[in-house]
Design a protein around this motif. Structure first.
Motif, PDB file in Angstrom:
ATOM      1  N   VAL A  48      41.275  37.023  38.451  1.00  0.00           N
ATOM      2  CA  VAL A  48      40.783  38.009  37.469  1.00  0.00           C
ATOM      3  C   VAL A  48      39.627  37.411  36.669  1.00  0.00           C
ATOM      4  CG1 VAL A  48      41.405  39.271  35.364  1.00  0.00           C
ATOM      5  CG2 VAL A  48      42.928  39.326  37.346  1.00  0.00           C
ATOM      6  N   ILE A  49      39.768  36.171  36.249  1.00  0.00           N
ATOM      7  CA  ILE A  49      38.686  35.489  35.536  1.00  0.00           C
ATOM      8  C   ILE A  49      37.452  35.391  36.436  1.00  0.00           C
ATOM      9  CG2 ILE A  49      37.952  33.250  34.594  1.00  0.00           C
ATOM     10  CD1 ILE A  49      40.876  32.971  33.521  1.00  0.00           C
ATOM     11  N   TYR A  87      39.837  34.873  27.246  1.00  0.00           N
ATOM     12  CA  TYR A  87      40.496  33.702  27.812  1.00  0.00           C
ATOM     13  C   TYR A  87      40.100  32.455  27.037  1.00  0.00           C
ATOM     14  CZ  TYR A  87      41.482  36.934  31.556  1.00  0.00           C
ATOM     15  OH  TYR A  87      41.922  38.025  32.249  1.00  0.00           O
ATOM     16  N   THR A  88      41.077  31.626  26.775  1.00  0.00           N
ATOM     17  CA  THR A  88      40.813  30.386  26.055  1.00  0.00           C
ATOM     18  C   THR A  88      40.124  29.389  26.989  1.00  0.00           C
ATOM     19  OG1 THR A  88      42.908  29.343  26.689  1.00  0.00           O
ATOM     20  CG2 THR A  88      42.909  30.715  24.680  1.00  0.00           C
ATOM     21  N   LYS A  89      39.570  28.360  26.400  1.00  0.00           N
ATOM     22  CA  LYS A  89      38.943  27.300  27.188  1.00  0.00           C
ATOM     23  C   LYS A  89      39.970  26.655  28.113  1.00  0.00           C
ATOM     24  CE  LYS A  89      35.674  26.615  23.513  1.00  0.00           C
ATOM     25  NZ  LYS A  89      35.296  25.837  22.360  1.00  0.00           N
ATOM     26  N   LEU A  92      40.486  28.901  31.107  1.00  0.00           N
ATOM     27  CA  LEU A  92      39.371  28.783  32.053  1.00  0.00           C
ATOM     28  C   LEU A  92      39.470  27.488  32.846  1.00  0.00           C
ATOM     29  CD1 LEU A  92      36.389  30.115  29.922  1.00  0.00           C
ATOM     30  CD2 LEU A  92      37.333  31.154  31.977  1.00  0.00           C
ATOM     31  N   THR A  93      39.806  26.404  32.158  1.00  0.00           N
ATOM     32  CA  THR A  93      39.969  25.120  32.838  1.00  0.00           C
ATOM     33  C   THR A  93      41.105  25.206  33.852  1.00  0.00           C
ATOM     34  OG1 THR A  93      39.136  23.948  30.897  1.00  0.00           O
ATOM     35  CG2 THR A  93      40.383  22.655  32.500  1.00  0.00           C
ATOM     36  N   GLU A  94      42.205  25.816  33.447  1.00  0.00           N
ATOM     37  CA  GLU A  94      43.358  25.957  34.332  1.00  0.00           C
ATOM     38  C   GLU A  94      43.057  26.887  35.508  1.00  0.00           C
ATOM     39  OE1 GLU A  94      46.865  24.848  35.808  1.00  0.00           O
ATOM     40  OE2 GLU A  94      45.950  23.987  34.016  1.00  0.00           O
ATOM     41  N   ALA A 139      30.306  26.794  35.179  1.00  0.00           N
ATOM     42  CA  ALA A 139      29.131  27.131  34.375  1.00  0.00           C
ATOM     43  C   ALA A 139      29.551  27.706  33.025  1.00  0.00           C
ATOM     44  CB  ALA A 139      28.240  28.117  35.122  1.00  0.00           C
ATOM     45  N   GLN A 140      30.586  28.539  33.039  1.00  0.00           N
ATOM     46  CA  GLN A 140      31.083  29.106  31.781  1.00  0.00           C
ATOM     47  C   GLN A 140      31.603  28.007  30.872  1.00  0.00           C
ATOM     48  OE1 GLN A 140      30.995  32.381  30.671  1.00  0.00           O
ATOM     49  NE2 GLN A 140      31.665  31.455  28.781  1.00  0.00           N
TER      50      GLN A 140
END
Length: 150
Positions: A48-49, A87-89, A92-94, A139-140
């Motif tokens: 989804v992200i 979404y938290t950082k 996004l990392t996960e 990149a995000q």
């Protein structure tokens, strides 16, 4: 990020959307709390992200001025800042883990097939889509000064 053509992004979007659909169908076959259920939940969230970031990149950059593009992107709710708001950082990392896992599994499976086969091409398309997703997530994170080392 202008490294990908709209055609590449469109193909990636179809692959990611298809992966979401397949994972959602499979998730119902596993009991909540099992490892398989958790794996699919994490994979769906990562997809989804990825889908949101690909949709952002797909806005018609060439045909519009920067001002018009920003206006259209905001109307569609595809602003990159919206992704960071949703979404938290850490999320996004996960999200990188399932994407990297899919790439790895597809590359291993691809070895079993000849390049001319439909199975090989299907896996190739999925690998390309996941590489695009990985690049966009990284990149995000880089925009926010976060290293995405796995």
């Amino acid at each position: 990020m202008d490294n990908y053509t709209d055609q590449e992004l469109s193909k990636a979007l179809r692959e990611v959307s298809s992966t979401i659909s397949k994972c959602e169908k499979m998730q119902g076959k596993f009991a909540e709390g099992t490892a398989q259920y958790s794996l699919l939940r994490n994979r769906i969230k990562a997809m989804v992200i990825s889908k949101l970031l690909i949709e952002y990149e797909l806005s018609p950059k060439e045909q519009m001025s920067r001002y018009q593009m920003d206006d259209r992107v905001k109307k569609l709710g595809l602003d990159r800042e919206k992704v960071m708001e949703q979404y938290t950082k850490a999320e996004l990392t996960e999200a990188l883990r399932p994407v990297v896992s899919i790439i790895s599994k597809c590359e291993k499976a691809q070895v079993k097939f000849d390049e001319e086969t439909s199975h090989y091409r299907r896996l190739e398309n999925l690998i390309k889509a996941m590489e695009i997703a990985k690049t966009l997530i990284e990149a995000q994170l880089a925009l926010d000064g976060i290293s995405a080392d796995l």
